[in-house]
Write a protein that holds these residues in place. Structure first.
Motif, PDB file in Angstrom:
ATOM      1  N   THR A   1       9.968 -35.262  55.528  1.00  0.00           N
ATOM      2  CA  THR A   1      10.216 -36.391  56.456  1.00  0.00           C
ATOM      3  C   THR A   1       9.229 -37.389  56.206  1.00  0.00           C
ATOM      4  N   ARG A   2       8.413 -37.301  55.291  1.00  0.00           N
ATOM      5  CA  ARG A   2       7.508 -38.130  54.920  1.00  0.00           C
ATOM      6  C   ARG A   2       6.208 -37.955  55.885  1.00  0.00           C
ATOM      7  N   GLY A   3       6.074 -36.823  56.502  1.00  0.00           N
ATOM      8  CA  GLY A   3       4.811 -36.531  57.122  1.00  0.00           C
ATOM      9  C   GLY A   3       3.577 -36.351  56.415  1.00  0.00           C
ATOM     10  N   SER A   4       2.434 -36.409  56.866  1.00  0.00           N
ATOM     11  CA  SER A   4       1.129 -36.175  55.967  1.00  0.00           C
ATOM     12  C   SER A   4       0.780 -34.758  56.375  1.00  0.00           C
TER      13      SER A   4
ATOM     14  N   GLU B   1       9.701 -58.726  46.223  1.00  0.00           N
ATOM     15  CA  GLU B   1       9.698 -57.361  46.279  1.00  0.00           C
ATOM     16  C   GLU B   1      11.081 -56.633  46.922  1.00  0.00           C
ATOM     17  N   PHE B   2      11.708 -55.843  46.528  1.00  0.00           N
ATOM     18  CA  PHE B   2      12.802 -55.243  46.907  1.00  0.00           C
ATOM     19  C   PHE B   2      12.819 -53.748  47.202  1.00  0.00           C
ATOM     20  N   THR B   3      12.776 -53.309  48.416  1.00  0.00           N
ATOM     21  CA  THR B   3      12.705 -51.677  48.716  1.00  0.00           C
ATOM     22  C   THR B   3      13.879 -51.159  49.085  1.00  0.00           C
ATOM     23  N   LEU B   4      14.026 -50.098  48.543  1.00  0.00           N
ATOM     24  CA  LEU B   4      15.510 -49.420  49.115  1.00  0.00           C
ATOM     25  C   LEU B   4      15.249 -48.103  49.159  1.00  0.00           C
ATOM     26  N   ILE B   5      15.412 -47.260  50.381  1.00  0.00           N
ATOM     27  CA  ILE B   5      14.802 -45.893  50.626  1.00  0.00           C
ATOM     28  C   ILE B   5      16.067 -45.186  51.321  1.00  0.00           C
ATOM     29  N   ASP B   6      15.953 -43.863  51.300  1.00  0.00           N
ATOM     30  CA  ASP B   6      16.787 -43.181  52.234  1.00  0.00           C
ATOM     31  C   ASP B   6      15.786 -43.058  53.698  1.00  0.00           C
ATOM     32  N   GLU B   7      16.461 -43.511  54.920  1.00  0.00           N
ATOM     33  CA  GLU B   7      15.695 -43.460  55.911  1.00  0.00           C
ATOM     34  C   GLU B   7      15.119 -42.124  56.458  1.00  0.00           C
ATOM     35  N   THR B   8      15.698 -41.062  55.972  1.00  0.00           N
ATOM     36  CA  THR B   8      15.312 -39.817  56.036  1.00  0.00           C
ATOM     37  C   THR B   8      15.757 -39.188  54.704  1.00  0.00           C
ATOM     38  N   PRO B   9      14.766 -38.713  53.785  1.00  0.00           N
ATOM     39  CA  PRO B   9      14.934 -38.417  52.448  1.00  0.00           C
ATOM     40  C   PRO B   9      16.175 -37.278  52.303  1.00  0.00           C
ATOM     41  N   GLY B  10      17.142 -37.847  51.577  1.00  0.00           N
ATOM     42  CA  GLY B  10      18.510 -36.942  51.269  1.00  0.00           C
ATOM     43  C   GLY B  10      19.569 -37.645  51.981  1.00  0.00           C
ATOM     44  N   ASP B  11      19.343 -38.490  52.951  1.00  0.00           N
ATOM     45  CA  ASP B  11      20.661 -38.856  53.459  1.00  0.00           C
ATOM     46  C   ASP B  11      21.515 -40.002  52.708  1.00  0.00           C
ATOM     47  N   GLY B  12      21.160 -40.398  51.725  1.00  0.00           N
ATOM     48  CA  GLY B  12      21.852 -40.868  50.659  1.00  0.00           C
ATOM     49  C   GLY B  12      22.129 -42.354  51.082  1.00  0.00           C
ATOM     50  N   LEU B  13      21.420 -43.015  51.875  1.00  0.00           N
ATOM     51  CA  LEU B  13      21.709 -44.390  52.352  1.00  0.00           C
ATOM     52  C   LEU B  13      20.985 -45.337  51.357  1.00  0.00           C
ATOM     53  N   GLY B  14      19.911 -44.926  50.669  1.00  0.00           N
ATOM     54  CA  GLY B  14      19.122 -45.719  50.020  1.00  0.00           C
ATOM     55  C   GLY B  14      19.630 -45.713  48.526  1.00  0.00           C
ATOM     56  N   PRO B  15      18.853 -45.382  47.350  1.00  0.00           N
ATOM     57  CA  PRO B  15      19.281 -45.441  46.047  1.00  0.00           C
ATOM     58  C   PRO B  15      20.508 -45.041  45.681  1.00  0.00           C
ATOM     59  N   ALA B  16      21.075 -43.817  46.285  1.00  0.00           N
ATOM     60  CA  ALA B  16      22.338 -43.270  46.035  1.00  0.00           C
ATOM     61  C   ALA B  16      23.580 -44.304  46.314  1.00  0.00           C
ATOM     62  N   SER B  17      23.132 -45.322  47.150  1.00  0.00           N
ATOM     63  CA  SER B  17      24.172 -45.950  47.645  1.00  0.00           C
ATOM     64  C   SER B  17      24.418 -47.161  46.809  1.00  0.00           C
ATOM     65  N   VAL B  18      23.619 -47.192  45.621  1.00  0.00           N
ATOM     66  CA  VAL B  18      23.767 -48.238  44.668  1.00  0.00           C
ATOM     67  C   VAL B  18      23.776 -47.717  43.417  1.00  0.00           C
ATOM     68  N   GLY B  19      24.322 -46.462  43.329  1.00  0.00           N
ATOM     69  CA  GLY B  19      24.320 -45.525  42.176  1.00  0.00           C
ATOM     70  C   GLY B  19      23.044 -45.047  41.370  1.00  0.00           C
TER      71      GLY B  19
END
Length: 422
Positions: A101-104, A295-313
């Motif tokens: 969940t991007r915690g340290s 700069e353009f940032t595209l991320i999964d809001e929760t890693p693995g949710d598919g909202l980020g890079p996967a949504s553009v292939g």
């Protein structure tokens, strides 16, 4: 007709005072060349800046992946392991390891790894060694999911220019990118937390401050707008966007943001003259390494949710090299403004519209046009409509020359990754 937009600065020492008269972005204003009905009778503006005197480059600032290790590992231990491997492969400048969940300060099998300045020549070898020795069995290079990335378009004036000319041309390009950037799903970035805004240090005090590019009215004007908003089904900020007084032009020496950090999609535009920033400290770049940056940032809001890079292939690390970045053209593009003609002089743009464009570019102008379309509609329909989010009007033209340059830069990045990856 020639119209100019003066650049504005927070710190008067940011540029040489001798350059002040040249720090205006000139435009040619003429009738719209497009014959579509929605452009009938409108004017458009094209910047008089020779794009052939600039070099366009696209780079990945960072890539984030998600992995599962064979056994529980602490984030510090995994960081040290990756750093050791990187001595052999040279796959990135540095990396950061976090929880799923991007915690340290994390310990477990699931990890998110962000690699800064990834190098396609060394990355496959490092990841294969990491998968073989450290990760759960059965995971292949093709299966490593990409959960985030930051892509930058860097624009450099041609190196033949001397320092003074180079700096002026860079600042003009920074202003041009901000005026014409067309963010995907523009109306989403008009919501409260996603408003376009610029961040800068208060001159002489050194403290950071944030200014919204379009601000809500105050005092008596606030009362009038709040009273009118329910009648026409618009938010107060959309009504305020019709008045140039509520628009603020970003300083060249500020960073302009669209969107919220940590959400799926965000943009950042800057006049980049430093690097390796840590808090208030940064390294000054030599003149010919400074540039205008989007700069353009595209991320999964929760890693693995598919909202980020996967949504553009871009589902896996392999997709970066093999499938290309064609879908990014829909997310990083530029547009030209069009204007109603002024009521008192049809040869010039509507005065309010031009002032708004001069301050907040195509984003501010589109918001104003969208609000006007609603406000000038049928009154009975407006009264019956619940409060709505205004949609993009489509009264902008594609900035073909600038988009072509950005696309070529993306293609060169694709070719470089494909060549070095294989």
């Amino acid at each position: 007709m020639i119209r100019s937009v003066p650049l504005v600065f927070n710190d008067p020492a940011y540029h040489d005072p001798k350059d002040a008269e040249h720090l205006c972005l000139p435009y040619t204003v003429a009738p719209c060349p497009n014959s579509q009905r929605r452009f009938a009778g409108r004017l458009h503006a094209v910047p008089r800046l020779d794009l052939s005197t600039y070099e366009f480059r696209a780079v990945f600032d960072w890539i984030e992946i998600s992995v599962e290790t064979k056994r529980d590992r602490s984030s510090v231990n995994l960081y040290n392991r990756l750093r050791k491997l990187n001595e052999d492969f040279g796959a990135f400048r540095t990396c950061f390891v976090a929880s799923p969940t991007r915690g340290s300060a994390h310990s477990g099998r699931g990890h998110v790894i962000k690699m800064q300045d990834p190098a396609p020549g060394g990355l496959p070898g490092l990841l294969r060694a990491f998968l073989r020795e450290d990760c759960a069995p059965g995971c292949a290079l093709d299966d490593i999911p990409v959960t985030g990335m930051e892509l930058s378009l860097d624009v450099y004036p041609a190196p033949r220019f001397c320092e003074g000319d180079y700096a002026v041309r860079r600042m003009l390009m920074t202003e041009l990118l901000r005026k014409h950037v067309a963010v995907a799903v523009a109306e989403v970035f008009r919501e409260d937390r996603r408003h376009p805004r610029f961040v800068h240090k208060v001159y002489k005090t050194g403290s950071n401050t944030t200014t919204q590019r379009v601000v809500a009215p105050r005092g008596a004007a606030k009362h009038r707008v709040k009273k009118r908003a329910p009648e026409i089904g618009l938010r107060p900020l959309d009504i305020a966007s019709c008045d140039p007084a509520h628009h603020h032009q970003p300083f060249v020496d500020a960073t302009l943001y669209f969107g919220q950090k940590g959400e799926r999609l965000s943009y950042r535009l800057m006049d980049k003259i430093t690097d390796n920033r840590k808090g208030d400290m940064a390294d000054d770049l030599s003149c010919h390494r400074t540039r205008s940056r989007a700069e353009f940032t595209l991320i999964d809001e929760t890693p693995g949710d598919g909202l980020g890079p996967a949504s553009v292939g871009i589902s896996s690390i392999n997709d970066l090299a093999l499938d290309g970045l064609a879908s990014f053209n829909t997310l990083l593009g530029f547009e030209l403004p069009t204007f109603r003609r002024d009521a008192s002089d049809p040869e010039i743009p509507d005065r309010d519209a031009w002032e708004i464009f001069a301050k907040t570019g195509v984003a501010g102008l589109a918001q104003r046009e969208d609000a006007l379309d609603v406000m000038e509609g049928d009154r009975d329909t407006l009264r019956a409509r619940a409060r709505q989010r205004v949609q993009s009007s489509g009264k902008l033209l594609r900035f073909s020359n600038l988009n072509a340059r950005a696309t070529k830069a993306l293609r060169r990045l694709e070719k470089r990754w494909r060549r070095d990856w294989l």
